[in-house]
Design a protein around this motif. Structure first.
Motif, PDB file in Angstrom:
ATOM      1  N   PRO A  85      46.295  33.708  35.001  1.00 29.21           N
ATOM      2  CA  PRO A  85      46.822  33.983  36.352  1.00 29.21           C
ATOM      3  C   PRO A  85      46.119  35.170  37.030  1.00 29.21           C
ATOM      4  O   PRO A  85      45.920  35.165  38.245  1.00 29.21           O
ATOM      5  N   TYR A  86      45.728  36.175  36.240  1.00 29.28           N
ATOM      6  CA  TYR A  86      45.022  37.335  36.783  1.00 29.28           C
ATOM      7  C   TYR A  86      43.648  36.908  37.304  1.00 29.28           C
ATOM      8  O   TYR A  86      43.249  37.272  38.416  1.00 29.28           O
ATOM      9  N   LEU A  87      42.919  36.114  36.502  1.00 34.36           N
ATOM     10  CA  LEU A  87      41.614  35.625  36.942  1.00 34.36           C
ATOM     11  C   LEU A  87      41.729  34.769  38.196  1.00 34.36           C
ATOM     12  O   LEU A  87      40.871  34.820  39.072  1.00 34.36           O
ATOM     13  N   ALA A  88      42.797  33.983  38.284  1.00 36.18           N
ATOM     14  CA  ALA A  88      42.984  33.091  39.441  1.00 36.18           C
ATOM     15  C   ALA A  88      43.113  33.870  40.747  1.00 36.18           C
ATOM     16  O   ALA A  88      42.856  33.332  41.817  1.00 36.18           O
ATOM     17  N   GLN A  89      43.474  35.150  40.675  1.00 38.87           N
ATOM     18  CA  GLN A  89      43.659  35.970  41.873  1.00 38.87           C
ATOM     19  C   GLN A  89      42.363  36.661  42.316  1.00 38.87           C
ATOM     20  O   GLN A  89      42.291  37.198  43.409  1.00 38.87           O
ATOM     21  N   LEU A  90      41.357  36.685  41.444  1.00 30.32           N
ATOM     22  CA  LEU A  90      40.115  37.401  41.728  1.00 30.32           C
ATOM     23  C   LEU A  90      39.061  36.464  42.307  1.00 30.32           C
ATOM     24  O   LEU A  90      39.066  35.279  42.042  1.00 30.32           O
ATOM     25  N   GLY A  91      38.127  37.003  43.065  1.00 33.08           N
ATOM     26  CA  GLY A  91      36.952  36.260  43.483  1.00 33.08           C
ATOM     27  C   GLY A  91      37.129  35.367  44.684  1.00 33.08           C
ATOM     28  O   GLY A  91      38.162  35.343  45.338  1.00 33.08           O
ATOM     29  N   LEU A  92      36.077  34.616  44.964  1.00 30.40           N
ATOM     30  CA  LEU A  92      36.027  33.691  46.085  1.00 30.40           C
ATOM     31  C   LEU A  92      36.457  32.314  45.613  1.00 30.40           C
ATOM     32  O   LEU A  92      36.113  31.903  44.524  1.00 30.40           O
TER      33      LEU A  92
END
Length: 97
Positions: A85-92
């Motif tokens: 879930p944390y990764l899903a919030q980062l980046g484009l």
């Protein structure tokens, strides 16, 4: 929700995640290092400080941990496990298909 595919491009210095809902996510290695969720990096950010990261940093190894991904960086930092879930919030994000 776990990604369907994970790609790591050291040349482009990007991590790519393909999610079950059709999203493709691209996250720069420098941003991943800046947003490391380990206790030391989180404490640094909570103090209002910015984690200094060399722009040439690379993710040199990926280790799946079930609930997320451990990233090992070219500067030797390896303490952070990035929950999905944390990764899903980062980046484009872009939609594929």
């Amino acid at each position: 929700m776990n990604p369907l595919a994970i790609g790591n491009s050291q040349g482009k210095q990007q991590l790519r995640l393909n999610w079950p809902d059709g999203r493709e996510q691209v996250i720069d290695h420098t941003e991943l290092r800046r947003q490391c969720p380990c206790s030391q990096c989180r404490a640094f950010r909570l103090q209002g400080l910015t984690v200094k990261v060399d722009e040439r940093i690379r993710v040199v190894e990926l280790n799946a941990q079930g609930y997320g991904l451990q990233l090992i960086f070219s500067d030797g930092h390896e303490r952070g496990i990035y929950p999905w879930p944390y990764l899903a919030q980062l980046g484009l994000e872009t939609t594929t298909g």
